[in-house]
Structures are given as C-alpha cells and as structure tokens.
Design a protein around this motif. Structure first.
Motif, PDB file in Angstrom:
ATOM      1  N   ILE A 143     -39.926   6.919  43.266  1.00  0.00           N
ATOM      2  CA  ILE A 143     -40.286   7.067  41.847  1.00  0.00           C
ATOM      3  C   ILE A 143     -39.264   7.994  41.164  1.00  0.00           C
ATOM      4  O   ILE A 143     -38.761   7.697  40.073  1.00  0.00           O
ATOM      5  N   ARG A 144     -38.904   9.106  41.859  1.00  0.00           N
ATOM      6  CA  ARG A 144     -37.922  10.031  41.261  1.00  0.00           C
ATOM      7  C   ARG A 144     -36.557   9.359  41.119  1.00  0.00           C
ATOM      8  O   ARG A 144     -35.872   9.533  40.106  1.00  0.00           O
ATOM      9  N   VAL A 145     -36.188   8.554  42.112  1.00  0.00           N
ATOM     10  CA  VAL A 145     -34.894   7.844  42.054  1.00  0.00           C
ATOM     11  C   VAL A 145     -34.871   6.920  40.828  1.00  0.00           C
ATOM     12  O   VAL A 145     -33.875   6.860  40.101  1.00  0.00           O
ATOM     13  N   ALA A 146     -35.978   6.221  40.586  1.00  0.00           N
ATOM     14  CA  ALA A 146     -36.024   5.299  39.446  1.00  0.00           C
ATOM     15  C   ALA A 146     -35.922   6.045  38.115  1.00  0.00           C
ATOM     16  O   ALA A 146     -35.229   5.614  37.199  1.00  0.00           O
TER      17      ALA A 146
ATOM     18  N   GLU B  61     -29.862  -0.611  42.878  1.00  0.00           N
ATOM     19  CA  GLU B  61     -29.584   0.830  42.712  1.00  0.00           C
ATOM     20  C   GLU B  61     -30.829   1.706  42.816  1.00  0.00           C
ATOM     21  O   GLU B  61     -30.724   2.918  42.747  1.00  0.00           O
ATOM     22  N   THR B  62     -32.012   1.089  42.928  1.00  0.00           N
ATOM     23  CA  THR B  62     -33.215   1.942  42.981  1.00  0.00           C
ATOM     24  C   THR B  62     -34.008   1.749  44.273  1.00  0.00           C
ATOM     25  O   THR B  62     -35.000   2.426  44.500  1.00  0.00           O
ATOM     26  N   TYR B  63     -33.566   0.796  45.122  1.00  0.00           N
ATOM     27  CA  TYR B  63     -34.294   0.595  46.385  1.00  0.00           C
ATOM     28  C   TYR B  63     -33.880   1.678  47.379  1.00  0.00           C
ATOM     29  O   TYR B  63     -32.710   2.008  47.490  1.00  0.00           O
ATOM     30  N   ILE B  64     -34.850   2.264  48.093  1.00  0.00           N
ATOM     31  CA  ILE B  64     -34.472   3.259  49.107  1.00  0.00           C
ATOM     32  C   ILE B  64     -35.185   2.981  50.430  1.00  0.00           C
ATOM     33  O   ILE B  64     -36.287   2.442  50.437  1.00  0.00           O
TER      34      ILE B  64
ATOM     35  N   PHE C 124     -45.733  -1.654  27.261  1.00  0.00           N
ATOM     36  CA  PHE C 124     -45.682  -1.216  28.663  1.00  0.00           C
ATOM     37  C   PHE C 124     -44.723  -2.161  29.381  1.00  0.00           C
ATOM     38  O   PHE C 124     -44.769  -3.372  29.164  1.00  0.00           O
ATOM     39  N   TYR C 125     -43.846  -1.610  30.215  1.00  0.00           N
ATOM     40  CA  TYR C 125     -42.861  -2.443  30.906  1.00  0.00           C
ATOM     41  C   TYR C 125     -43.051  -2.295  32.410  1.00  0.00           C
ATOM     42  O   TYR C 125     -43.265  -1.183  32.898  1.00  0.00           O
ATOM     43  N   SER C 126     -42.977  -3.429  33.154  1.00  0.00           N
ATOM     44  CA  SER C 126     -43.017  -3.254  34.607  1.00  0.00           C
ATOM     45  C   SER C 126     -41.597  -3.478  35.143  1.00  0.00           C
ATOM     46  O   SER C 126     -40.891  -4.373  34.681  1.00  0.00           O
ATOM     47  N   PHE C 127     -41.208  -2.653  36.106  1.00  0.00           N
ATOM     48  CA  PHE C 127     -39.843  -2.701  36.650  1.00  0.00           C
ATOM     49  C   PHE C 127     -39.941  -2.885  38.166  1.00  0.00           C
ATOM     50  O   PHE C 127     -40.561  -2.086  38.861  1.00  0.00           O
ATOM     51  N   THR C 128     -39.334  -3.962  38.669  1.00  0.00           N
ATOM     52  CA  THR C 128     -39.373  -4.228  40.119  1.00  0.00           C
ATOM     53  C   THR C 128     -38.299  -3.386  40.808  1.00  0.00           C
ATOM     54  O   THR C 128     -37.278  -3.909  41.279  1.00  0.00           O
ATOM     55  N   ASN C 129     -38.563  -2.084  40.850  1.00  0.00           N
ATOM     56  CA  ASN C 129     -37.553  -1.160  41.392  1.00  0.00           C
ATOM     57  C   ASN C 129     -37.302  -1.374  42.883  1.00  0.00           C
ATOM     58  O   ASN C 129     -36.251  -1.015  43.401  1.00  0.00           O
ATOM     59  N   GLU C 130     -38.266  -1.968  43.601  1.00  0.00           N
ATOM     60  CA  GLU C 130     -38.069  -2.174  45.039  1.00  0.00           C
ATOM     61  C   GLU C 130     -37.080  -3.317  45.305  1.00  0.00           C
ATOM     62  O   GLU C 130     -36.625  -3.501  46.420  1.00  0.00           O
ATOM     63  N   HIS C 131     -36.791  -4.141  44.286  1.00  0.00           N
ATOM     64  CA  HIS C 131     -35.861  -5.265  44.469  1.00  0.00           C
ATOM     65  C   HIS C 131     -34.562  -5.023  43.718  1.00  0.00           C
ATOM     66  O   HIS C 131     -33.846  -5.956  43.439  1.00  0.00           O
ATOM     67  N   HIS C 132     -34.328  -3.780  43.361  1.00  0.00           N
ATOM     68  CA  HIS C 132     -33.145  -3.510  42.540  1.00  0.00           C
ATOM     69  C   HIS C 132     -32.146  -2.739  43.388  1.00  0.00           C
ATOM     70  O   HIS C 132     -32.503  -1.751  44.032  1.00  0.00           O
TER      71      HIS C 132
ATOM     72  N   ASN D 192     -45.963   8.129  51.906  1.00  0.00           N
ATOM     73  CA  ASN D 192     -46.328   8.739  50.638  1.00  0.00           C
ATOM     74  C   ASN D 192     -45.123   9.483  50.034  1.00  0.00           C
ATOM     75  O   ASN D 192     -44.790   9.337  48.851  1.00  0.00           O
ATOM     76  N   ASP D 193     -44.435  10.277  50.890  1.00  0.00           N
ATOM     77  CA  ASP D 193     -43.251  11.024  50.417  1.00  0.00           C
ATOM     78  C   ASP D 193     -42.129  10.067  50.039  1.00  0.00           C
ATOM     79  O   ASP D 193     -41.407  10.281  49.071  1.00  0.00           O
ATOM     80  N   ARG D 194     -42.002   8.978  50.811  1.00  0.00           N
ATOM     81  CA  ARG D 194     -40.958   7.992  50.507  1.00  0.00           C
ATOM     82  C   ARG D 194     -41.216   7.384  49.123  1.00  0.00           C
ATOM     83  O   ARG D 194     -40.305   7.218  48.322  1.00  0.00           O
ATOM     84  N   ASN D 195     -42.487   7.078  48.830  1.00  0.00           N
ATOM     85  CA  ASN D 195     -42.809   6.478  47.534  1.00  0.00           C
ATOM     86  C   ASN D 195     -42.580   7.457  46.384  1.00  0.00           C
ATOM     87  O   ASN D 195     -42.070   7.086  45.337  1.00  0.00           O
TER      88      ASN D 195
END
Length: 897
Positions: free
Chosen positions: A114-117, A95-98, A85-93, A107-110
């Motif tokens: 997830i779809r962006v990641a 190309e994946t932060y929105i 299992f891998y955890s990815f800090t997408n909120e600090h990346h 809720n919709d933003r989250n």
C-alpha cells in the motif's frame, strides 16, 4: 476502473480533484485508505461528502476475504460516478507489485504494498505541470503503518485526524467508528470479560475437539442467557446453553463463536425467568451479579442441558441496528447508550453531539468493537430515520430489522426492462402456442394488480375435459445473470405489509407486462391437463403460450356467477366446471391425509384519507378461494414431477418435513383435557382425528385445535433434489411438490420456470442452473428471505393493531386460552385474530400464588384454575409506556382471580 485504462495500468484520475476543504491539506488531493480503515470506516467513505478516493486491489482482496457486506458496499461506491472512487490493480502493475520478503508476515507485506502504491502515485503526480501540487494521502489507523509511511516521506493521517480537519462538515465526526488498537483498551476501567482466544488457536481447538463452533443465538426474554447452535452433524450437544455475562463474553446475536463445554456438574437448565437489561449505567455490575444469582436459583436439576462458555469469536455477523437513544443523565455528556429495537442485541455506547435532537427519534447505529473493560459494545451513529411511532418511520424500521431489501430499483436493474410501448413480436410467437381463443379468466383478491395465474376449462370432443393453468411468463423478461435477475434473487420474494407492497420485480413487470389482466395479450407458461369427469388426469402437457384473459374477477364476483340462476355465459359455465372438479380434487387430497389448518388472518380496513386502520375483519374464505387453490396445487405437483424426471440432480423442489412426535405433546394434552383424542402417527390420522374432534356445546373448539396444530408444524422449505432424499410434503400429503404458480412474487418459481422451459425445449440452459451446490446455496437464501418476509408481515399486522387500539382506550372482549405458562396465559381473541399474553406477575404489585401443571396444561392463580381452551374475558389496551416497545397489554377480567 476508469474508462480507457488498460489492464494493469493506473486509472486515469481527473486532473483536479475537488473535495471538501481540509485544514490539514488545503491543496487538491486524493485519499488512499488501507484495509482496516476501509473495513471499519465504510460509513464515512459512503458519505456523499467524501470523494476522490483510490481503492487498491490489495485492499479490495483483503476486504473481500474478511467481510462480504463491506465488500459489496465498497463495490457499489466505486460504481457510483458521482463519488469519483477509482480502483487500481496495483498487484498487476510492473512498478507497484512487490514480493513478500523472508520472515515478513503477509499483513506487513500488504501494508508495504500500500505504501509503495502511494509513493508511486505521488512520484507521478509531481511530473504534472500545475500551479498547485496534487498529492495522494494515506489514511490508516494502524500506528506502525503510519510511522513507517511518515519515515518514507508519505503524508499519512488517521481517519479521525482527517475527518476532524473537514471544518465545513462537523456532522461527519458522529459517523466515525471508534476503533482502539486491538489489545490496547480505550481508557482505564476494570476488566470485566475474559480475553478472546485468537482465531488460529480456536481453529486448532475446534479441529482437536476442545472447542465447538456454532452460531450464537441471544435470548429475547433473558439478556443473561443464550444458546449456541453447533455446526456439523453432531447429534449430541446440538444446542449449548450459555449463562451469565462473563460466559457470554461479548458475543452478539448471530455471531459464529467457539465454545468450551463446562464440567457436567456446572451444567444448567434453560431459565424460565424473564430478565430485561434495565441497568442505567456502566457501573451496574453488582446489579448483574444479583440477577445471575436469580438465574442460578431457578435451575431445575433434572433438566440440565449441555452448558458452555464463549472463548472466542470466529466471525462477527453485525449489521446496522435500528433503535433509540437513551440520553445520558449527565449534562453536556457526549457519550450515550443506544437501545436497539431487537431485544437480542445489547445496548451500544455511542458518542454524539446531537443527543438532544435524536431523543424520541428512531436511529441506526453500527457496532465498532467491544473492549474487555466495557460493559457494552462501542458504536457510532449512522442515520436518523424519523420520529418513533410515526407510520413511515416504523415501516422503515420494520423492513430494516427484518433485512428486507426495499430500496428503489437501481438504474442498472431498470435498464434490463423491455422498452415501452411493448408488444408481442413475430420472434416471440415462434416457440409459443396461440391460446388467445380460449375463455381464460383470473380470480384474485380485490385490488390485486400482480395477477400471476389464470384458468380455462372446456369440454373436448371425446367427452373429456381440458383444464389449463396459465402462469405469467416472467422468465421471458428476466434473463439469467443480468442485474434485474440478481436483484430479484436477492429479494427472493415480494413482501406484503398492511398497506405497502415491496415488489420483488419492478412495477412495469409486476403490475403490467407480467400481470395477466383481462383483454390484453400476455405471454404465459401453461400447464394443460386432459381429465375425465372424475377429475382423473389422463394427459399433461406444458407449453409456452400467448393468452388473452376474458375476465379478471374477485373471489366474490366468481362466487356470485357460480351461484347465479340467470348467468350462463362461457366464463360462468367454465367457473362452474372448474368448481365441480376442484371439489373432487380437494376430497381426494383430504382422503390422502392432507391437512386443512385454520389461521385467523386479519385484514385492516384503511381510512382512505389518513390511511389509519378503522376496523379489522378476519378473512373469510369462499369456495372460489379453494377452487383456485386446488388447481394451483395440481399445477405445482405436475411441474415438480416433470422437472424431477428430467433433472433428478438439480430440480428445485419444496418439502414440508413431518414434525418430530414430541412437537405434538402440547396438542395431545390439550385435547385430552377436553376428553378428545388426537392421533398423530400420520398426517392422515391427524386429519381424521381433527375432523372428529367436535364438541356440540363448544363449536369454536375445533378451530382452536387446528390453530394449535399449526403451531406444532415445521417450516416448509425449498431444497435441491440432488442434495436431499426426503421430498415429502407433509401438510399437502404429496410425495413431491414445488412452486411454479407465482413467479411475479417468488423467485423460486422463476428457477422452476427455467428448468421446465429447458425440459420442454422452450429455452436454453445456463451453467448455474445445473450446479446443485449453487442451487442449494440459493435455496438457503430463498428460505431465509421467505422466513423474514413472514416475520415482517406479522410485525406489520402487530403495528397496525396497535394503531387501531391507540384510540380505543380499554376494550373488553371474549378470548380463549391457547397456552398456559408458569406465570402467564397466552390467549386468542377471535374477533381480532389477536394473540396476547396475560401476565400474573406485575411490577409493583404483590405476586399471587401460582401453581403450574404441565401435564393437564393448567395454571392455578390463587384459587382459580385456568385450563387450555377455557373461554375467558380480557381487557385489551395499548401499553405505550415504552415508546420503542409498544405492546398490547391484556388483563384477565373473568374469571376474577
């Protein structure tokens, strides 16, 4: 995250994920679940079959806010290397932060994040040169999210679609949580329950006082009644009664709920009828209405209490439940009812294809949800524990049901143990006194391997005496904040079952390095007094030390030495000296108003081959038990005073509140019925009147009064001195008290050791130790663990008592009446220390004429009047008609009624 991954960069995934074969996506793939999926389907994700999963920071943060238990479980899975299992800090990346858009709910933003990641991952994986394309698949049960994903060209499945595609693992389907889209009920069926008000509205209502927030406590005896304990300091309406299916409105034991008070003329009294849910099917609602009428007609107008109805759920506190399957009568059915072992939990409907193999087994089931049109909550099968009635299985059930952590210690925890062979180093000696020359000895029950404490006694030059209590220096080995410390604080206490000990700390410490065995050097924390011959303390000092015990004795061996006419060696002389002082200390304590209360503790003798109980013995207390106890109490009081003087704001202490006067009503009335007066205005008055309450014709009466007194008491609890102002210990009649003498088996003592070590400059402090809010939280957990350990111990004795009587048929014994109820008497059988209820209303038998008088405490059955403390004869037998709730059945033989 993976090794070598810089903060904000994606974890290095392995080149070729190998997972179970899926008919939907035959190629290599990673799974990426959204928040709701992770929250509801954690049982699936924990299954060893499921590997190669990416957990986004967005998802983890939301899970953390919504469910602490699931968050802890997913963290454990991520740390298990075999699961990939891998955890990815997408909120600090980059190309994946929105950013959240205007008018977009969080809720919709989250969901969008997830779809962006997922898209970002798939773009990256495309660039890898490989014969087979590797892809990341979104798992979501949210219809809208799935549709958007598919529009954006992302492969997305519901959990069910994906799990059913794993053709080699059909057993996983049973572990699927059945989740409906909120608001859209599963299947038709008429609506039974009122709607739950949404959380935001509940919070407004609580603020403005329309609703009250509290903890929902279901009633064991009556499934159509519950009480809600209101949070906050409100003196009135502390406890609200809720009656009837619609008013209970799908709340489950321990949930935090919002209640609305009913109009005063609708208030009811707590019912005194026993109602078990024996409905066989969903359509039994008519039967419920009939039972609710029974409830209403049994209401006594004068004792109405605040009554309300549940309008919404603030926080679900569900856990996995142990119990048994009640197989559906319908052939080939896949839906069955599960009956939990805990009578406070409603039955749960589950779907399973393996009902035939699960019959007669103890299983674990998790609740998924409770739609408005379903008589019972829906859930899913988690695990089979084994055959009901089997000793290993029942012990496991008992531990799970009392929430006792009992898994083997993890590698992470064991890694903090000292490496063997262990010896005391120069470094260890620097801050310690060498007391190896003293004649130290320990006195314990037979077979004790976790020896916490040892004693010494000697005469010193000035005609005074020196007495030392030496306690295992556990805090030397368990350092603050490491995995071993976290595991110990979580466990809180060692749990002693009839033939099994669930250790708080690993065995290397509990039975070896921290056990003060004889003839080995051991590290200790010592409390040493200088006393005169009247047992008055002249000086007290504390020191970390090193000791070498000269003898580890049992209570009986120590007693034999004290009484021996020929033995006069150092240890024996010390024991005599200690015993003499202990008697003086005990007398002083009792003159102060300390209580000595009887509890008929039972121990089983086990058959060495089968480990079945052969006979019971009621524990007899020797003088030497009391000798050890006196010095332990004295050490605890001395240490409590020291840490409180040093740290008035954050000493961890133990108090025993005085019971409210009404608690004693039953005791006073019962004594009065035998023409005895019990005074309860102070502990001293109580102790003295108990001592006087003797009856020459009825010697056992005094023991019964003391047992009854125990029932009137409050629980003793740990607390933090800076958060409380009542420190008094009622039972010991001491103004201050703590626990210092058992750090191997109680975590509170470890904290007390750390505080004392800082106070005498023997160890350094750390931030959590001086944070009174953190300490108060910890005390809450320790109190909970101690209470659960106590209940688990009682349940273990009850189970072993059942095993004992299983082969005995019907046993006829003397008993004494402890309580009288409206339709029953509660009796104590001294020979077995066993308590049980004799019911006078039995199914399929005509009910006798019953008259209950609460003033005298008596119950008249036909023409025979039974009083509290009457001696009676009962037949005892095991009633195993209900395999899940086997119980001791008692029938009155004399007097005949």
């Amino acid at each position: 995250s993976a090794p070598g991954a810089a903060k904000g960069s994606a974890p290095a995934l392995e080149a070729r994920p190998g997972g179970p074969a899926s008919s939907l996506c035959p190629g290599p793939h990673f799974l990426l679940p959204d928040t709701n999926l992770l929250l509801h389907q954690i049982d699936i994700l924990e299954d060893p079959v499921i590997k190669n999963v990416i957990v986004l920071q967005t998802v983890l943060q939301e899970v953390r806010n919504r469910s602490a238990p699931v968050y802890k479980r997913i963290r454990d899975v991520i740390q298990n290397p075999e699961k990939h299992f891998y955890s990815f800090t997408n909120e600090h990346h980059r190309e994946t932060y929105i950013e959240q858009k205007r008018g977009e709910s969080s809720n919709d933003r989250n969901d969008r994040a997830i779809r962006v990641a997922v898209k970002w991952y798939n773009e990256h994986l495309k660039k890898i040169e490989d014969e087979e394309k590797i892809q990341v698949i979104l798992l979501t049960n949210d219809r809208a999210n799935k549709e958007k994903a598919l529009e954006e060209g992302i492969t997305a499945y519901t959990c069910e679609e994906y799990i059913k595609s794993l053709t080699a693992n059909p057993e996983l389907v049973d572990r699927l949580a059945c989740v409906s889209d909120e608001g859209k009920e599963i299947e038709g069926g008429k609506i039974i329950f009122p709607e739950h008000i949404p959380l935001s509205k509940l919070q407004q209502g609580i603020k403005s006082g329309i609703y009250l927030q509290g903890t929902y406590r279901a009633n064991r005896e009556n499934y159509l009644e519950a009480t809600v304990w209101v949070h906050g300091d409100a003196e009135e309406n502390k406890e609200i009664i809720v009656q009837g299916l619609k008013h209970l409105n799908r709340a489950i034991h321990e949930d935090v709920v919002a209640v609305e008070l009913l109009a005063k003329d609708e208030w009811v009294a707590p019912s005194s009828v026993v109602l078990q849910d024996d409905g066989q099917n969903e359509e039994d609602i008519e039967n419920e209405e009939e039972k609710e009428n029974i409830l209403r007609t049994s209401v006594n107008k004068d004792v109405r209490r605040p009554t309300g109805r549940v309008v919404g759920i603030i926080k679900r506190n569900w856990r996995p439940y142990c119990g048994m399957l009640s197989k559906s009568q319908i052939k080939e059915a896949r839906r069955h009812l599960f009956t939990p072992a805990d009578r406070r939990i409603p039955r749960i409907r589950i779907e399973t294809r393996q009902a035939d193999t699960l019959e007669g087994q103890r299983i674990i089931v998790a609740i998924d949800g409770w739609p408005r049109n379903s008589r019972y909550p829906n859930g899913h099968f988690v695990k089979n524990l084994g055959s009901a009635g089997d000793k290993e299985t029942e012990t496991e059930v008992l531990l799970l049901e009392h929430d006792v952590p009992h898994q083997a210690f993890s590698q992470a925890v064991l890694s903090f143990l000292p490496k063997m062979p262990w010896s005391i180093t120069e470094e260890d000696m620097k801050h310690r006194e060498d007391l190896r020359h003293l004649h130290v000895c320990s006195v314990d029950p037979p077979g004790c391997t976790d020896i916490d404490d040892a004693l010494h006694y000697r005469e010193i030059g000035n005609g005074n005496l020196e007495v030392g209590v030496h306690i295992a220096d556990v805090s030397h080995f368990i350092r603050p904040g490491n995995a071993l410390d976290e595991e110990s604080v979580k466990r809180g206490t060692t749990v002693y079952l009839c033939e099994k000990r669930i250790d708080m700390v690993p065995e290397l410490l509990s039975s070896n390095l921290c056990s003060l065995r004889s003839n080995v050097d051991r590290l200790a924390f010592s409390c040493i007094w200088e006393m005169n011959h009247k047992a008055e303390i002249l000086k007290t000092r504390f020191t970390k030390s090193i000791i070498n015990s000269k003898a580890s004795l049992t209570y009986a061996e120590a007693q034999m030495r004290i009484d021996s006419a020929t033995m006069n060696d150092d240890i024996t002389t010390s024991l005599r000296g200690l015993n003499k002082l202990a008697k003086i200390l005990k007398k002083k304590r009792i003159d102060n108003g300390a209580l000595t209360l009887a509890s008929p503790e039972v121990r089983f003798h086990m058959d060495s081959e089968t480990h079945d109980p052969i006979d019971l013995q009621t524990k007899e207390l020797k003088e030497t038990n009391s000798m050890v106890e006196e010095f332990m109490l004295l050490a605890n009081i001395s240490v409590a005073q020291k840490i409180y003087d040093e740290f008035p704001e954050f000493a961890l202490l133990r108090k025993h509140p005085a019971p409210p006067p009404s608690n004693y009503d039953i005791l006073v009335k019962a004594a009065k019925s035998k023409n005895l007066e019990i005074k309860t205005d102070s502990a001293k008055a109580l102790a003295e009147s108990l001592d006087k309450a003797e009856s020459p014709t009825f010697p056992y009466l005094n023991t019964l009064l003391r047992i009854l007194t125990t029932r009137c008491m409050m629980q003793a609890v740990y607390f933090c001195s800076g958060m409380d102002n009542d420190f008094h210990h009622y039972g010991l009649a001491s103004p201050i008290y703590t626990h210092f003498t058992s750090p191997i088996r109680r975590y509170a003592d470890i904290i007390v050791h750390r505080l004392l070590a800082v106070a005498i400059g023997a160890d350094r402090t750390y931030p959590e130790l001086t944070d009174k809010h953190k300490l108060a939280e910890m005390c809450k957990n320790l109190n909970y663990r101690h209470k659960m350990a106590q209940y688990a111990q009682r349940a273990s004795v009850a189970f072993h008592t059942q095993l004992f009587f299983k082969t005995k048929g019907v046993v006829n014994e003397d008993a004494y009446i402890l309580f009288v109820r409206k339709n029953a008497i509660v009796v104590l059988i001294p020979k077995y220390g066993l308590e049980g209820t004799v019911f006078f209303e039995e199914k399929d038998k005509p009910t006798p004429k019953l008259e209950f008088n609460s003033e005298v405490p008596s119950l008249t059955v036909e023409d025979t009047t039974l009083h509290v403390f009457d001696k009676v004869k009962v037949d005892i037998m095991l009633d195993d008609s209900n395999i899940q709730h086997q119980k001791m059945r008692m029938v009155l033989v004399e007097p005949k009624v």
